[in-house]
Scaffold this motif. Structure first.
Motif, PDB file in Angstrom:
ATOM      1  N   GLY A   1      37.811  49.483 -37.363  1.00 25.45           N
ATOM      2  CA  GLY A   1      37.938  50.866 -37.818  1.00 25.45           C
ATOM      3  C   GLY A   1      36.617  51.341 -38.387  1.00 25.45           C
ATOM      4  O   GLY A   1      35.564  51.142 -37.782  1.00 25.45           O
ATOM      5  N   PRO A   2      36.632  51.952 -39.577  1.00 23.06           N
ATOM      6  CA  PRO A   2      35.381  52.458 -40.159  1.00 23.06           C
ATOM      7  C   PRO A   2      34.546  51.384 -40.842  1.00 23.06           C
ATOM      8  O   PRO A   2      33.436  51.652 -41.275  1.00 23.06           O
ATOM      9  N   VAL A   3      35.076  50.140 -40.954  1.00 26.75           N
ATOM     10  CA  VAL A   3      34.328  49.065 -41.608  1.00 26.75           C
ATOM     11  C   VAL A   3      33.410  48.401 -40.595  1.00 26.75           C
ATOM     12  O   VAL A   3      33.854  47.915 -39.558  1.00 26.75           O
ATOM     13  N   VAL A   4      32.106  48.393 -40.895  1.00 26.00           N
ATOM     14  CA  VAL A   4      31.117  47.787 -40.019  1.00 26.00           C
ATOM     15  C   VAL A   4      30.267  46.826 -40.831  1.00 26.00           C
ATOM     16  O   VAL A   4      29.844  47.156 -41.945  1.00 26.00           O
ATOM     17  N   LEU A   5      30.039  45.651 -40.292  1.00 24.69           N
ATOM     18  CA  LEU A   5      29.183  44.665 -40.950  1.00 24.69           C
ATOM     19  C   LEU A   5      28.040  44.322 -40.016  1.00 24.69           C
ATOM     20  O   LEU A   5      28.258  44.019 -38.844  1.00 24.69           O
ATOM     21  N   LEU A   6      26.819  44.398 -40.528  1.00 28.81           N
ATOM     22  CA  LEU A   6      25.648  44.079 -39.734  1.00 28.81           C
ATOM     23  C   LEU A   6      24.816  43.042 -40.475  1.00 28.81           C
ATOM     24  O   LEU A   6      24.510  43.204 -41.655  1.00 28.81           O
ATOM     25  N   GLY A   7      24.519  41.964 -39.785  1.00 28.05           N
ATOM     26  CA  GLY A   7      23.726  40.895 -40.378  1.00 28.05           C
ATOM     27  C   GLY A   7      22.298  40.910 -39.869  1.00 28.05           C
ATOM     28  O   GLY A   7      22.037  41.256 -38.720  1.00 28.05           O
ATOM     29  N   THR A   8      21.363  40.571 -40.746  1.00 31.79           N
ATOM     30  CA  THR A   8      19.960  40.449 -40.377  1.00 31.79           C
ATOM     31  C   THR A   8      19.422  39.173 -41.010  1.00 31.79           C
ATOM     32  O   THR A   8      20.113  38.510 -41.788  1.00 31.79           O
ATOM     33  N   THR A   9      18.196  38.843 -40.691  1.00 37.61           N
ATOM     34  CA  THR A   9      17.581  37.688 -41.323  1.00 37.61           C
ATOM     35  C   THR A   9      17.302  37.935 -42.794  1.00 37.61           C
ATOM     36  O   THR A   9      16.959  37.003 -43.520  1.00 37.61           O
ATOM     37  N   HIS A  10      17.458  39.175 -43.250  1.00 38.48           N
ATOM     38  CA  HIS A  10      17.293  39.515 -44.667  1.00 38.48           C
ATOM     39  C   HIS A  10      18.626  39.678 -45.374  1.00 38.48           C
ATOM     40  O   HIS A  10      18.666  40.170 -46.495  1.00 38.48           O
ATOM     41  N   GLY A  11      19.743  39.326 -44.718  1.00 38.26           N
ATOM     42  CA  GLY A  11      21.029  39.383 -45.384  1.00 38.26           C
ATOM     43  C   GLY A  11      22.054  40.218 -44.655  1.00 38.26           C
ATOM     44  O   GLY A  11      21.813  40.732 -43.563  1.00 38.26           O
TER      45      GLY A  11
ATOM     46  N   ASP B   1      32.123  53.561 -43.761  1.00 39.83           N
ATOM     47  CA  ASP B   1      32.292  54.890 -43.181  1.00 39.83           C
ATOM     48  C   ASP B   1      31.696  54.980 -41.782  1.00 39.83           C
ATOM     49  O   ASP B   1      31.120  55.981 -41.397  1.00 39.83           O
ATOM     50  N   GLY B   2      31.824  53.877 -41.027  1.00 42.99           N
ATOM     51  CA  GLY B   2      31.388  53.897 -39.641  1.00 42.99           C
ATOM     52  C   GLY B   2      29.894  53.860 -39.438  1.00 42.99           C
ATOM     53  O   GLY B   2      29.413  54.168 -38.347  1.00 42.99           O
ATOM     54  N   GLY B   3      29.123  53.488 -40.450  1.00 40.33           N
ATOM     55  CA  GLY B   3      27.682  53.358 -40.308  1.00 40.33           C
ATOM     56  C   GLY B   3      26.872  54.484 -40.910  1.00 40.33           C
ATOM     57  O   GLY B   3      25.648  54.497 -40.788  1.00 40.33           O
ATOM     58  N   THR B   4      27.523  55.438 -41.573  1.00 39.96           N
ATOM     59  CA  THR B   4      26.777  56.536 -42.192  1.00 39.96           C
ATOM     60  C   THR B   4      26.017  56.055 -43.424  1.00 39.96           C
ATOM     61  O   THR B   4      24.849  56.391 -43.631  1.00 39.96           O
ATOM     62  N   THR B   5      26.673  55.270 -44.268  1.00 41.31           N
ATOM     63  CA  THR B   5      26.011  54.703 -45.444  1.00 41.31           C
ATOM     64  C   THR B   5      26.227  53.191 -45.453  1.00 41.31           C
ATOM     65  O   THR B   5      27.203  52.680 -44.893  1.00 41.31           O
ATOM     66  N   TRP B   6      25.308  52.471 -46.114  1.00 43.00           N
ATOM     67  CA  TRP B   6      25.330  51.011 -46.100  1.00 43.00           C
ATOM     68  C   TRP B   6      25.120  50.468 -47.517  1.00 43.00           C
ATOM     69  O   TRP B   6      24.500  51.120 -48.363  1.00 43.00           O
ATOM     70  N   GLU B   7      25.653  49.251 -47.728  1.00 37.57           N
ATOM     71  CA  GLU B   7      25.416  48.535 -48.973  1.00 37.57           C
ATOM     72  C   GLU B   7      25.269  47.055 -48.647  1.00 37.57           C
ATOM     73  O   GLU B   7      25.787  46.573 -47.637  1.00 37.57           O
ATOM     74  N   THR B   8      24.528  46.336 -49.484  1.00 36.91           N
ATOM     75  CA  THR B   8      24.383  44.898 -49.264  1.00 36.91           C
ATOM     76  C   THR B   8      25.687  44.195 -49.612  1.00 36.91           C
ATOM     77  O   THR B   8      26.470  44.665 -50.430  1.00 36.91           O
ATOM     78  N   ALA B   9      25.919  43.057 -48.956  1.00 37.95           N
ATOM     79  CA  ALA B   9      27.162  42.305 -49.155  1.00 37.95           C
ATOM     80  C   ALA B   9      26.858  40.820 -49.114  1.00 37.95           C
ATOM     81  O   ALA B   9      27.331  40.090 -48.251  1.00 37.95           O
TER      82      ALA B   9
END
Length: 205
Positions: free
Chosen positions: A90-100, A106-114
């Protein structure tokens, strides 16, 4: 490769690509591709994107859009570094990088670290269940990030001789514990209680 998708996808499975200056089109969702004649020759600038009309396929015109004019969603600077995974529900998106890890609700409009609670910042296997709980594996350890939570909690360990998860999937969670599936060097396993206990998936092949 600059890739564009039909506004009517998946009803209309058309895709366009600018591959190193040469335009291609797929009419079967990317299974097969053919050169695409845009009417101005066959070679494009490598920074040009083929942009379909918003009313496509009613209006089948395709415009040439310079990458500098594309509207991007605001992303944290860390998301520019080596993406390793993408999981969504749904609107929950998780994106991983080598920095965390970063999460959007909200579907990628705003992001926070997790990342709080994880033993390392870079995680490659993550899944989202139907209610937005996040699951991640770090080596042989399984972690859960609950909806609306502030940190990852250790759930337990995953099965297998090497403790290495090749893939992770999650489902359910509405009326009870999530169902988790993992694939390992020892085969696939399933957990019906959110990762507390595992059993191998039986079957031929």
């Amino acid at each position: 490769v600059w890739l564009s998708i039909s506004p009517a996808f998946p009803v209309d499975p058309t895709l366009w690509a600018n591959a190193s200056g040469y335009p291609y089109r797929s009419t079967d969702g990317g299974l097969t591709w053919e050169p695409f004649d845009i009417g101005d020759g066959t070679w494009l600038d490598e920074t040009v994107r083929l942009a379909p009309n918003p009313n496509y396929p009613t209006d089948p015109t395709v415009s040439l859009l310079d990458y500098a004019t594309v509207e991007w969603s605001p992303l944290p600077a860390d998301l520019l570094y080596s993406p390793t995974l993408l999981a969504s529900s749904g609107p929950v998106v998780l994106l991983g990088t080598t920095h965390g890890l970063h999460r959007s609700t909200d579907g990628g409009t705003t992001w926070e670290t997790a990342n709080v609670g994880l033993p390392v910042a870079s995680v490659r296997q993550v899944a989202v269940d139907s209610v937005g709980s996040l699951y991640a594996t770090v080596g042989a350890r399984l972690f859960r990030f609950p909806p609306g939570g502030t940190r990852w909690d250790a759930v337990g360990t995953v099965p297998g001789e090497y403790g290495y998860v090749l893939d992770l999937a999650a489902a359910g969670g509405e009326d009870g514990p999530s169902i988790l599936l993992i694939s390992t060097h020892d085969g696939p396993f399933i957990s019906r209680d959110g990762g507390a206990a595992w059993e191998p998936l039986a079957g031929e092949g």
